[in-house]
Design a protein around this motif. Structure first.
Motif, PDB file in Angstrom:
ATOM      1  N   LEU A 288       0.856  -1.179   0.125  1.00 14.39           N
ATOM      2  CA  LEU A 288      -0.002  -0.053   0.029  1.00 14.39           C
ATOM      3  C   LEU A 288       0.741   1.263   0.125  1.00 14.39           C
ATOM      4  O   LEU A 288       0.105   2.334   0.054  1.00 14.39           O
ATOM      5  CB  LEU A 288      -0.793  -0.219   1.416  1.00 14.39           C
ATOM      6  N   ASP A 289       2.094   0.996  -0.237  1.00 15.92           N
ATOM      7  CA  ASP A 289       3.084   2.345   0.223  1.00 15.92           C
ATOM      8  C   ASP A 289       3.257   3.138  -1.205  1.00 15.92           C
ATOM      9  O   ASP A 289       4.172   4.034  -1.417  1.00 15.92           O
ATOM     10  CB  ASP A 289       4.272   1.856   0.298  1.00 15.92           C
ATOM     11  N   SER A 290       2.502   2.634  -2.280  1.00 17.76           N
ATOM     12  CA  SER A 290       2.635   3.448  -3.709  1.00 17.76           C
ATOM     13  C   SER A 290       1.225   3.461  -4.340  1.00 17.76           C
ATOM     14  O   SER A 290       0.281   2.669  -3.878  1.00 17.76           O
ATOM     15  CB  SER A 290       3.719   2.940  -4.655  1.00 17.76           C
ATOM     16  N   GLN A 291       1.008   4.334  -4.799  1.00 17.79           N
ATOM     17  CA  GLN A 291      -0.540   4.426  -5.621  1.00 17.79           C
ATOM     18  C   GLN A 291      -0.682   3.203  -6.566  1.00 17.79           C
ATOM     19  O   GLN A 291      -1.676   2.802  -6.595  1.00 17.79           O
ATOM     20  CB  GLN A 291      -0.496   5.932  -6.279  1.00 17.79           C
ATOM     21  N   THR A 292       0.371   2.959  -7.273  1.00 19.09           N
ATOM     22  CA  THR A 292       0.214   2.012  -8.402  1.00 19.09           C
ATOM     23  C   THR A 292      -0.076   0.393  -7.724  1.00 19.09           C
ATOM     24  O   THR A 292      -1.109  -0.073  -8.315  1.00 19.09           O
ATOM     25  CB  THR A 292       1.682   1.993  -9.156  1.00 19.09           C
ATOM     26  N   THR A 293       0.646  -0.080  -6.581  1.00 19.72           N
ATOM     27  CA  THR A 293       0.538  -1.030  -6.118  1.00 19.72           C
ATOM     28  C   THR A 293      -0.661  -0.970  -5.214  1.00 19.72           C
ATOM     29  O   THR A 293      -1.550  -2.332  -5.236  1.00 19.72           O
ATOM     30  CB  THR A 293       1.751  -1.513  -5.074  1.00 19.72           C
ATOM     31  N   ALA A 294      -1.057  -0.074  -4.487  1.00 20.22           N
ATOM     32  CA  ALA A 294      -2.290  -0.122  -3.865  1.00 20.22           C
ATOM     33  C   ALA A 294      -3.472  -0.148  -4.577  1.00 20.22           C
ATOM     34  O   ALA A 294      -4.392  -0.818  -4.328  1.00 20.22           O
ATOM     35  CB  ALA A 294      -2.307   1.242  -2.867  1.00 20.22           C
ATOM     36  N   THR A 295      -3.569   0.538  -5.699  1.00 20.74           N
ATOM     37  CA  THR A 295      -4.605   0.428  -6.728  1.00 20.74           C
ATOM     38  C   THR A 295      -4.644  -1.234  -7.213  1.00 20.74           C
ATOM     39  O   THR A 295      -5.916  -1.507  -7.375  1.00 20.74           O
ATOM     40  CB  THR A 295      -4.276   1.477  -7.997  1.00 20.74           C
ATOM     41  N   GLN A 296      -3.483  -1.781  -7.443  1.00 19.43           N
ATOM     42  CA  GLN A 296      -3.835  -3.104  -7.905  1.00 19.43           C
ATOM     43  C   GLN A 296      -4.398  -3.904  -6.896  1.00 19.43           C
ATOM     44  O   GLN A 296      -5.089  -4.960  -7.066  1.00 19.43           O
ATOM     45  CB  GLN A 296      -2.299  -3.754  -8.378  1.00 19.43           C
ATOM     46  N   SER A 299      -7.947  -3.485  -6.543  1.00 20.84           N
ATOM     47  CA  SER A 299      -8.553  -4.187  -7.508  1.00 20.84           C
ATOM     48  C   SER A 299      -8.836  -5.553  -7.494  1.00 20.84           C
ATOM     49  O   SER A 299     -10.003  -6.090  -7.541  1.00 20.84           O
ATOM     50  CB  SER A 299      -7.798  -4.032  -8.897  1.00 20.84           C
TER      51      SER A 299
END
Length: 340
Positions: A288-296, A299
């Protein structure tokens, strides 16, 4: 004229960038094509027609006795492929002059070895010298995933076994204490993307962990706070009950806790737990420490099937890391011992 010159330079720059992207796509396609050519779905169809059925039988037999073995075998595939590639080197026994991978500290809690050994014995009886230990593990990991509620995938096969196994090389395996940058780099070193890493991290929806893997988060986070502030207080309290500090030194290697609330069933609740700050490892919560990985992760939390499909694709990709094929390596007669 000055404007025209600038315009021409701009077009040249754009054309150069387009050509670089096209070249990158060609290179990537070439690498994928080579990898797919090296391994083949149905590789043993004529060489040993009942190979997959024999392996599946051994996995199911062990699963009926201990459902946790499925998580152990999936993890075994991961640990093998991250050291020297997917070459079955994790099965080799240590000798008086060499400490092998499986006896290294990071591998001290691995499970499922006997399932592969038993399958190998059965296969040697009907198809001697045909199936590699590396391929047996790839099939067994797929079957373990299915038994745990995951989706089925066809396993590209044709791997050969490596002849080298060194405990000193298990430093390539990512640690539970890794942050997002460290774990992303670790996967990238094996040709796996950050998206692959996020999908594969979901394997932590099944299985168990020894307390010593995460108790620093409960009792010794840093010099300022004993508990990791990124860990939900109620979840931390439950973990303290299972992993009391007073017993850590006495039972350091035996105290275990489920990785998830459904440790025998592959589901995307793992990702939902991250948003409740209930990821067991630092490496889990770091998604959850980046927007990209948190978004994935979000999902996947919302769509269980989407994660299961992506996990299957990532496992296929993982199982092709640095494989030995053709005349490379050997087909080990005994998974534990290099051929004479």
């Amino acid at each position: 004229m000055k404007f025209l010159h600038q315009n021409i330079e701009t077009h040249r720059s754009n054309l150069f960038m387009i050509m670089k992207r096209i070249l990158s796509v060609i290179v990537i396609c070439s690498l994928i094509s080579h990898s797919q050519a090296a391994l083949e779905v149905g590789f043993y169809r004529d060489k040993c027609p009942f190979a997959e059925a024999i392996i599946n039988h051994e996995v199911k037999k062990s699963y009926l006795i201990d459902k946790g073995i499925a998580a152990g075998i999936v993890r075994l595939q991961f640990h093998d492929c991250f050291v020297r590639g997917c070459d079955g080197s994790i099965f080799i026994d240590s000798t008086p002059t060499n400490q092998a991978e499986k006896d290294g500290s990071t591998n001290e809690s691995i499970r499922g070895l006997e399932v592969i050994y038993n399958a190998k014995d059965k296969l040697e009886a009907v198809c001697p010298g045909v199936l590699s230990c590396a391929d047996i593990l790839a099939y067994a990991a797929r079957d373990s995933n299915v038994l745990s509620g995951g989706v089925y995938w066809d396993v590209p096969a044709g791997r050969r076994d490596g002849r080298i196994s060194r405990a000193s090389e298990i430093v390539d395996i990512p640690l539970p204490s890794f942050n997002l940058v460290q774990i992303t780099e670790s996967f990238a070193n094996k040709g796996l993307t950050q998206a692959d890493m996020v999908a594969l991290s979901g394997s932590h929806s099944i299985g168990r962990s020894h307390c010593f893997q995460f108790t620093d988060r409960l009792y010794n986070h840093n010099t300022k706070t004993m508990k990791d502030p990124n860990l939900d207080p109620h979840y931390a309290q439950l973990l303290r009950i299972v992993c009391p500090k007073v017993l850590q030194e006495i039972f350091n290697q035996t105290l275990v806790v489920g990785m998830n609330q459904s440790p025998f069933y592959m589901d995307s609740s793992y990702y939902g737990n991250l948003f409740k700050h209930a990821g067991l490892f630092v490496s889990d919560q770091s998604l959850l420490d980046s927007q990209t990985t948190a978004t994935q992760a979000a999902s996947y939390a919302a769509n269980d099937l989407s994660w299961k499909v992506d996990f299957a694709q990532a496992m296929i990709k993982l199982s092709q890391v640095q494989v030995l094929t053709g005349n490379q390596g050997e087909i080990r007669a005994n998974c534990r011992v290099i051929n004479p």
